[in-house]
Design an enzyme around this catalytic site. Sequence first.
Site, short mmCIF file in Angstrom:
data_model
loop_
_atom_site.label_atom_id
_atom_site.label_comp_id
_atom_site.label_asym_id
_atom_site.label_seq_id
_atom_site.Cartn_x
_atom_site.Cartn_y
_atom_site.Cartn_z
N VAL A 1 0.83 -1.20 0.00
CA VAL A 1 0.00 0.00 0.00
C VAL A 1 0.87 1.26 0.00
O VAL A 1 0.60 2.20 -0.75
CB VAL A 1 -0.96 -0.02 1.21
CG1 VAL A 1 -1.84 1.22 1.21
CG2 VAL A 1 -1.83 -1.28 1.19
N VAL B 1 -11.14 -0.75 4.18
CA VAL B 1 -12.15 -1.72 3.74
C VAL B 1 -12.30 -1.65 2.23
O VAL B 1 -12.48 -0.56 1.67
CB VAL B 1 -13.52 -1.42 4.40
CG1 VAL B 1 -14.57 -2.40 3.90
CG2 VAL B 1 -13.43 -1.50 5.91
N GLY C 1 -10.30 -1.93 -0.40
CA GLY C 1 -9.29 -1.19 -1.17
C GLY C 1 -9.79 -0.05 -2.03
O GLY C 1 -9.90 1.08 -1.59
N ILE D 1 -12.73 0.60 -3.42
CA ILE D 1 -14.14 1.04 -3.40
C ILE D 1 -14.30 2.10 -2.31
O ILE D 1 -14.01 1.81 -1.15
CB ILE D 1 -15.10 -0.14 -3.10
CG1 ILE D 1 -14.84 -1.32 -4.03
CG2 ILE D 1 -16.54 0.31 -3.16
CD1 ILE D 1 -15.67 -2.57 -3.71
N GLY E 1 1.39 -14.47 -5.40
CA GLY E 1 1.39 -13.32 -4.49
C GLY E 1 -0.01 -12.79 -4.19
O GLY E 1 -0.16 -11.73 -3.59
N GLU F 1 -1.53 -14.70 1.21
CA GLU F 1 -0.44 -14.67 2.18
C GLU F 1 0.08 -16.09 2.43
O GLU F 1 -0.67 -17.07 2.23
CB GLU F 1 -0.96 -14.14 3.52
CG GLU F 1 -1.55 -12.76 3.47
CD GLU F 1 -0.49 -11.67 3.31
OE1 GLU F 1 0.66 -11.90 3.71
OE2 GLU F 1 -0.82 -10.62 2.75
N LYS G 1 -13.62 -6.12 8.42
CA LYS G 1 -14.19 -5.15 7.46
C LYS G 1 -15.68 -4.99 7.72
O LYS G 1 -16.20 -3.87 7.69
CB LYS G 1 -13.94 -5.62 6.03
CG LYS G 1 -12.47 -5.60 5.64
CD LYS G 1 -12.27 -6.30 4.31
CE LYS G 1 -10.82 -6.26 3.86
NZ LYS G 1 -10.57 -7.15 2.73
N GLY H 1 -4.55 -4.43 -3.49
CA GLY H 1 -3.53 -4.15 -4.51
C GLY H 1 -2.97 -2.76 -4.30
O GLY H 1 -3.68 -1.86 -3.84
N1 NAP Z 1 -2.23 -5.12 0.59
C1 NAP Z 1 -3.40 -4.59 0.26
O1 NAP Z 1 -3.83 -4.66 -0.89
C2 NAP Z 1 -4.23 -3.90 1.30
C3 NAP Z 1 -5.53 -3.49 0.98
C4 NAP Z 1 -6.27 -2.77 1.93
C5 NAP Z 1 -5.72 -2.51 3.17
N2 NAP Z 1 -4.47 -2.97 3.46
C6 NAP Z 1 -3.91 -2.63 4.78
O2 NAP Z 1 -2.81 -1.76 4.58
C7 NAP Z 1 -1.84 -1.95 5.60
C8 NAP Z 1 -0.48 -2.27 4.95
O3 NAP Z 1 -0.61 -3.44 4.18
P1 NAP Z 1 0.51 -3.89 3.13
O4 NAP Z 1 -0.07 -4.99 2.35
O5 NAP Z 1 1.07 -2.71 2.43
O6 NAP Z 1 1.61 -4.47 4.15
P2 NAP Z 1 3.12 -4.86 3.80
O7 NAP Z 1 3.31 -5.04 2.35
O8 NAP Z 1 3.46 -5.97 4.73
O9 NAP Z 1 3.94 -3.56 4.23
C9 NAP Z 1 4.13 -3.20 5.57
C10 NAP Z 1 5.20 -2.13 5.62
O10 NAP Z 1 5.34 -1.72 6.97
C11 NAP Z 1 6.74 -1.64 7.28
N3 NAP Z 1 6.94 -1.87 8.68
C12 NAP Z 1 6.62 -2.94 9.44
N4 NAP Z 1 7.00 -2.76 10.72
C13 NAP Z 1 7.57 -1.54 10.76
C14 NAP Z 1 8.18 -0.78 11.80
N5 NAP Z 1 8.26 -1.23 13.05
N6 NAP Z 1 8.67 0.43 11.50
C15 NAP Z 1 8.60 0.90 10.23
N7 NAP Z 1 8.05 0.23 9.20
C16 NAP Z 1 7.53 -0.97 9.48
C17 NAP Z 1 7.37 -2.73 6.44
O11 NAP Z 1 8.73 -2.41 6.31
P3 NAP Z 1 9.78 -3.25 5.42
O12 NAP Z 1 9.27 -3.17 4.00
O13 NAP Z 1 11.04 -2.51 5.56
O14 NAP Z 1 9.77 -4.64 5.97
C18 NAP Z 1 6.57 -2.60 5.13
O15 NAP Z 1 7.15 -1.63 4.32
C19 NAP Z 1 -2.41 -3.07 6.47
O16 NAP Z 1 -3.11 -2.51 7.55
C20 NAP Z 1 -3.35 -3.81 5.55
O17 NAP Z 1 -4.39 -4.48 6.24
C21 NAP Z 1 -3.72 -3.64 2.56
#
Ligand code: NAP
Length: 434
Positions: free
Chosen positions: A14, A133, A135, A137, A188, A191, A206, A303
């Site tokens: 994100v 919630v 993404g 929408i 990918g 998880e 959500k 995404g």
């Molecule tokens: N993925 C989606 O499509 C999606 C959709 C809707 C909502 N969300 C929400 O968006 C949020 C992020 O999701 P994501 O998929 O982007 O997660 P992600 O890919 O796992 O990214 C998490 C990021 O947080 C960083 N991080 C973790 N611990 C940290 C710390 N202590 N200090 C500083 N940085 C830290 C990580 O750093 P490093 O890269 O250096 O390890 C990484 O860059 C979550 O709440 C998720 O539920 C995600």
Amino acid sequence: MGDVTVGIVGLGNVGTGALAILAENASQISLKLGFGLKVAAVCSRTVQSKTLPPTLGPVLRTTDWREVVSHPEVHIVAELVGGTGVAREILDAAIAHGKSVVTANKELMASCGPEIWDRAIQAGINLAMEASVCGGIPIHAVLREGISGDRVTALYGILNGTSNYILTEMEQRSAPLAAILSEAQALGYAEADPSADIDGFDARSKLALLAALAFGEKITPSDIFVEGIRRISPMDFQYAHTLRHTIRLVGAARQTPDGLILSVRPALIPQSTILAGVQGAYNAVWVKGAYGEDTFYYGRGAGPRPTGVAVVSDLMRVAREIRCGSPERVSPFAHERLGEYRPVAVTVQKRAYYLRFRVDDRPGIIARLAGILASKHISLESVLQEPCDTKHDLPFVITVEPTSEQSIRDAVEEMSRLDFLREAPLALPMETSL
Ligand SMILES: NC(=O)c1ccc[n+]([C@@H]2O[C@H](COP(=O)([O-])OP(=O)(O)OC[C@H]3O[C@@H](n4cnc5c(N)ncnc54)[C@H](OP(=O)(O)O)[C@@H]3O)[C@@H](O)[C@H]2O)c1
């Protein structure tokens, strides 16, 4: 008007998506706002190895999120880390420093949203959580603004893209869940630990947020009955199709005379319903209102880019409020149970049910099962059996007329003790009115 300045913590899916949009779409964004949205600081544990968009300009790169929340130029902190540990610390610290916050964190907001929002209001800062919630929408804006004048009576959603991808692939290819899940992990889409997605917990967080926004009631994840998709198999789609239905993981919040019934569970839905057309990793939310009736929202549920748009749009909304003033901040969360929409146990709901059995075939099986159903005052509607060679593991389906969930649970429990069953019966509600 001067620029509004942003600090981004979390450069994963994100965070990188949001950052790319902020850089590539900067001129459109400032045209729409009337001022610029500038990134001053970015943070992740491995920030030094990240490639930042070249047009972003000079930014502070740090591995310490405290440097972002205390950065004197940062007006808005975007928390894009996830989870309920360090993310909570980031939000609390940002609010304590008088910074507005944008978050994509459904888990944190579903479990602690009311307290966080209160602290934000007391501190006089803005909080936005659109990306948490579905993404891409903009469903928060819909419920808080677009149709807030309506009285919502029901909300149905396909809220988890991974499980919807698995179910629709299973439907199209007749492949088992384990095989599709491995492919999705390799691509990918899923998880390494898929539990939050396929056991329904992600969709439950959500739904807790959406129901709180839609009904104005205090809703916590524990109010929501949750069942995942692990037991669904290709043969269930075969039987569902014979019944002109399909199967989806449905998040539902419905007002009934007893109270609000909340569930995330696989259900049979008619093939003709608009929800059945939601394929692959897409999400959808269907809201029924007393005045405006049906509205339907559809888009990518996750995404980097779709979720990035939600984050950037929230940053723009908060930036506008910072520059143009926010006359009144109102929490979307109720603190007390208000009564009319009090959550009640799913066991009171009345539905038709689909019961799927796998048995070691012998005479008298249907009579035994029908006897148990009759003893619970459940009326049998149909018995279906697709051709099958394996007598020792014979599948068939019974559908029953609308009855209470409690009666079905009692019947399933008693049936599970029968020695000819290979496994406990699978009971799925049939949402025939959708
Ligand atoms: N993925 C989606 O499509 C999606 C959709 C809707 C909502 N969300 C929400 O968006 C949020 C992020 O999701 P994501 O998929 O982007 O997660 P992600 O890919 O796992 O990214 C998490 C990021 O947080 C960083 N991080 C973790 N611990 C940290 C710390 N202590 N200090 C500083 N940085 C830290 C990580 O750093 P490093 O890269 O250096 O390890 C990484 O860059 C979550 O709440 C998720 O539920 C995600």
